[in-house]
Write an enzyme that holds these catalytic residues in place. Structure first.
Site, short mmCIF file in Angstrom:
data_model
loop_
_atom_site.label_atom_id
_atom_site.label_comp_id
_atom_site.label_asym_id
_atom_site.label_seq_id
_atom_site.Cartn_x
_atom_site.Cartn_y
_atom_site.Cartn_z
N LYS A 197 0.91 -1.13 0.03
CA LYS A 197 -0.02 -0.08 -0.09
C LYS A 197 0.87 1.32 -0.04
CE LYS A 197 -4.20 1.90 2.06
NZ LYS A 197 -5.50 1.33 3.10
N GLU A 213 -19.07 -2.89 11.50
CA GLU A 213 -19.85 -1.92 12.08
C GLU A 213 -20.95 -2.79 12.89
OE1 GLU A 213 -18.87 -1.14 9.10
OE2 GLU A 213 -17.78 0.54 9.30
N ARG A 258 -24.70 1.05 8.32
CA ARG A 258 -24.52 -0.40 8.35
C ARG A 258 -25.10 -1.12 9.37
NH1 ARG A 258 -20.61 -3.17 4.98
NH2 ARG A 258 -21.27 -1.98 3.17
C1 LIG Z 1 -18.60 -0.33 5.67
C2 LIG Z 1 -17.39 0.74 5.94
N1 LIG Z 1 -16.51 0.98 6.99
C3 LIG Z 1 -15.46 1.73 6.97
C4 LIG Z 1 -14.86 2.19 5.74
C5 LIG Z 1 -13.89 3.30 5.69
N2 LIG Z 1 -12.63 2.53 4.95
C6 LIG Z 1 -12.55 3.03 3.69
S1 LIG Z 1 -11.08 2.12 3.00
C7 LIG Z 1 -11.03 1.21 4.41
C8 LIG Z 1 -9.74 0.22 4.45
C9 LIG Z 1 -10.04 -0.84 3.65
O1 LIG Z 1 -9.07 -1.56 3.68
P1 LIG Z 1 -8.78 -2.66 2.29
O2 LIG Z 1 -9.96 -3.55 2.13
O3 LIG Z 1 -7.52 -3.62 3.08
O4 LIG Z 1 -8.33 -1.81 1.20
P2 LIG Z 1 -6.70 -0.97 0.90
O5 LIG Z 1 -7.26 0.54 1.59
O6 LIG Z 1 -5.76 -1.61 1.88
O7 LIG Z 1 -6.56 -1.14 -0.29
C10 LIG Z 1 -11.87 1.57 5.57
C11 LIG Z 1 -11.88 1.09 6.69
C12 LIG Z 1 -15.57 1.91 4.48
N3 LIG Z 1 -15.27 2.43 3.34
N4 LIG Z 1 -16.82 1.14 4.65
#
Ligand SMILES: Cc1ncc(C[n+]2csc(CCOP(=O)(O)OP(=O)(O)O)c2C)c(N)n1
Ligand SMILES: CC(=O)[C@@H](O)[C@H](O)COP(=O)(O)O
Ligand SMILES: [Mg+2]
Length: 651
Positions: free
Chosen positions: A283, A368, A396
């Site tokens: 990342k 959530e 959610r």
């Molecule tokens: C239901 C929900 N909760 C929280 C978020 C906030 N959020 C956006 S990206 C992320 C992390 C995602 O991690 P990953 O799926 O591993 O993707 P990466 O950013 O590592 O590429 C979070 C917690 C969200 N988008 N949706």
């Protein structure tokens, strides 16, 4: 080269070296743009090669590509003819920061909430087959791209459970970079840590090539090295977790090694059963500052690159910081208070709270619904859980709020940041319906904070209020540098706070502001006052229960009421005022509601300022002026602004 890529077909024929050059160009373009406007940096830098390989091997003008969260869609957009829009990232007429079907047919869903890609992909696969005459009959391939932190979300697991029953091609790409926004939490994260360190397929391949290179035999070596089926067999992961969901699991493979990615995707492209390709990425790859701190550069505000360092531009004191400090102070007073986040420790400020109380801040990962029910359980056990969550992500957990919190009358405290317009993230993230969403639920007090002293007072109220659950909202914004009052009166259930007295005992207008717009109302009142209009302004503080006595007093005195909120008008604070007037058998007498217009809530590009949506001081002032012109003499009409397409004030 990037400008020449108008469609993914332009990738055909490019050598791996050229594709590597393209990747470098894409990284630089993304970094340059995000440094100017803010946006998602590290997630996008991590999927450049993966996006190139996917568009090289699949034809997503016909095949289906579903993004999970979608914050990592910038490379995909650059490869599908939108380089020209990058300069207006996350603004109207530009490139949305998430997949956006109104922008391109290559974007199938406007997404932003984690966990949805597998399910929508299963739906598209099943739908395509149905329309093609039966299971496996469609020639459209389906691919879902999911991150290692999103795949633990309940919806994602529901999708995987069903996807495993598919009897056709179906590919889930697990983009495993070992990161959520912060470090991922939970048993799945530990599992991924373990299998990620197992030597990745590419390392096996490189070791194999080194060994083969030593052997005489020229083309034979090349042939063995490149014979995909051996690779595939080598790369199949035995007893991978998702194998038990019915997937053929492959990897982990190196998500930055273009030849391997392309070879492997070509190998799996037409396997007619569900396949999960575990891809290991970094990342923030490409820039030391983002790869070294993918949390800080997950979705940074504008920043200045200084060699291999980058400095975020400072931007004042946020409600988030004010909340974190206020909650920390409450936790010092009461050791029953515990703070909970669902994978957003930095965004909600709980990482700041954890510095003082590492054992009383819990991160559930992107879960959530679980977090809300865990809070209910903790409240049942006698603890005082404060669940810090963005308004949009609280959606959610609506069922859990009703079933396990409000119906049980458990005093869970829900602290919703990013309530109102969020700016660049737009429609998939606006916090526009938390009041409506919770307003029908019993045993749930709803309140809002206008500035930092009031936020502190509100949290004090919530910490003391054990009689029911409570939910507070505050915006993605800085707190006012000059608070309305340095020492506001304590919050009293259902009581508004007069923040600007009228000159007379029968003002021409009373403005009831819910949350930060009450602050804007003060300037509106000042402008109207200069025109001889006598205005009282109240910080409403509560949307449930509203201050019924105040409403009755105003209506009885014939004082027109204007309600203000950075929330949808439907089911918002204004509707609660109307309902209260109705419940008290009062004439819904000259009550006008001003809130977030529907057309903006669903807007595909990003209203970055309240001014763009008619909720700035100018717009509110003219709305109030028009409204008064309508109802003087007050004819008992209720000016409920139901039709947002009507210019404000003519409701
Ligand atoms: C239901 C929900 N909760 C929280 C978020 C906030 N959020 C956006 S990206 C992320 C992390 C995602 O991690 P990953 O799926 O591993 O993707 P990466 O950013 O590592 O590429 C979070 C917690 C969200 N988008 N949706
Ligand atoms: C994609 C996602 O859901 C998060 O990255 C979100 O965009 C962060 O929002 P803030 O920038 O308001 O913290
Ligand atoms: Mg990740």
């Amino acid at each position: 080269m990037l400008e020449a890529i108008q469609t993914p077909a332009d990738l055909d024929g490019l050598s791996c070296e050229q594709l590597d050059d393209l990747a470098a160009e894409m990284r630089q373009a993304i970094c340059d743009q995000v440094s100017k406007t803010g946006g998602h940096l590290a997630p996008n830098l991590g999927v450049v090669e993966l996006s190139i390989a996917l568009h090289r091997v699949f034809d997503f003008g016909h095949d289906r590509l579903l993004f999970d969260v979608g914050h990592q869609c910038y490379p995909h957009k650059l490869l599908t003819g939108r380089y020209g829009k990058l300069g207006k990232l996350r603004s109207r007429g530009g490139m949305a920061g998430f997949p956006e079907p109104t922008e391109s047919d290559y974007d199938l869903f406007a997404v932003g909430h984690a966990g949805t890609a597998v399910s929508t992909a299963v739906g598209m696969a099943r739908g395509d087959d149905l329309l093609a005459g039966g299971v496996g009959r469609s020639d459209r391939r389906t691919v879902a791209l999911v991150g290692d932190a999103s795949i633990v979300n309940g919806v994602a697991l529901e999708g995987l459970n069903n996807a495993g029953t598919l009897k056709r091609q179906f590919l889930v790409i697990l983009n495993d970079n070992g990161m959520s926004i912060a470090k991922p939490q939970g048993g799945m994260a530990t599992y991924f840590d373990r299998i990620r360190v197992s030597s990745t397929f590419s390392e096996i391949k490189r070791a194999g090539k080194k060994m083969l290179d030593k052997l005489p035999g020229g083309s034979v070596v090349e042939e063995i090295y490149h014979r995909g089926s051996d690779m595939l067999r080598t790369a199949i992961a035995s007893d991978h977790l998702f194998e038990h969901f019915g997937f053929l699991c492959i990897g982990p493979i190196d998500g930055h090694d273009l030849p391997t990615l392309i070879d492997m995707l070509e190998e799996v492209r037409d396997i007619d059963r569900p396949v999960l390709l575990h891809v290991k990425t970094v990342k923030g790859k490409g820039f030391e500052f983002s790869a070294d701190d993918p949390t800080k550069f997950h979705s940074p505000k504008p920043f200045v690159v200084n060699g291999c360092r980058a400095e975020l531009k400072s931007s004042g004191r946020s409600f988030t910081s004010a909340f974190a400090d206020a909650l920390t102070d409450q936790m010092k007073l009461d050791d029953k208070i515990v703070a909970i986040t669902a994978a957003m420790p930095d965004g909600t400020g709980l990482s700041r709270v954890a510095r003082d109380f590492p054992d009383r801040v819990l991160d559930t990962g992107i879960c959530e619904s679980h977090a809300m029910d865990m809070a209910a359980g903790m409240a049942k056990a006698g603890a005082k859980p404060f669940f810090a969550v963005y308004s949009t992500f609280a959606q959610r957990a609506l069922d859990q709020v009703f079933q396990e919190v409000s119906l049980q009358n458990l005093p869970v405290r829900i602290c919703m940041d990013r309530a109102g317009f969020v700016g660049g993230d737009g429609a998939v993230h606006h916090g526009f319906m938390d009041v409506s969403m919770f307003s029908a639920l019993p045993n749930l007090v709803q309140l809002a904070a206008i500035d930092e002293p009031n936020l502190r007072a509100a949290l004090g109220f919530m910490a003391r209020h054990d009689a029911s659950a409570s939910a507070i909202r505050y915006p993605r914004d800085n707190v006012a540098e000059l608070p309305v009052q340095d020492d506001p009166p304590p919050f009293q259930l259902g009581k508004a706070n007069l923040i600007r007295a009228a000159r007379s005992t029968k003002p021409d207008l009373a403005i009831l502001g819910y949350g930060v717009l009450a602050y804007s109302a003060l300037e509106v009142a000042q402008r109207l006052d200069a025109e001889g209009i006598d205005v009282a302004v109240y910080d409403a503080r509560f949307a449930k229960p509203v201050d019924g006595e105040l409403i009755e007093r105003l209506i009885a005195a014939g004082t027109p009421i204007l309600t203000l909120e950075d929330h949808a008008t439907t089911g918002g604070f204004g509707h609660a005022v109307l309902a209260e007037a109705h419940a008290r058998s009062l004439p819904t007498h000259c009550v006008q509601i001003l809130g977030m217009p529907q057309r903006w809530i669903a807007q595909d590009s990003r209203p970055n300022q309240l001014a763009e949506v008619g909720l700035d001081v100018d717009a509110i002032t003219s709305a109030a002026r028009n409204y008064l012109a309508d109802c003087a003499p007050c004819n008992g009409r209720s000016h409920v602004l139901m039709d947002e397409t009507v210019p404000v004030g003519k409701g």
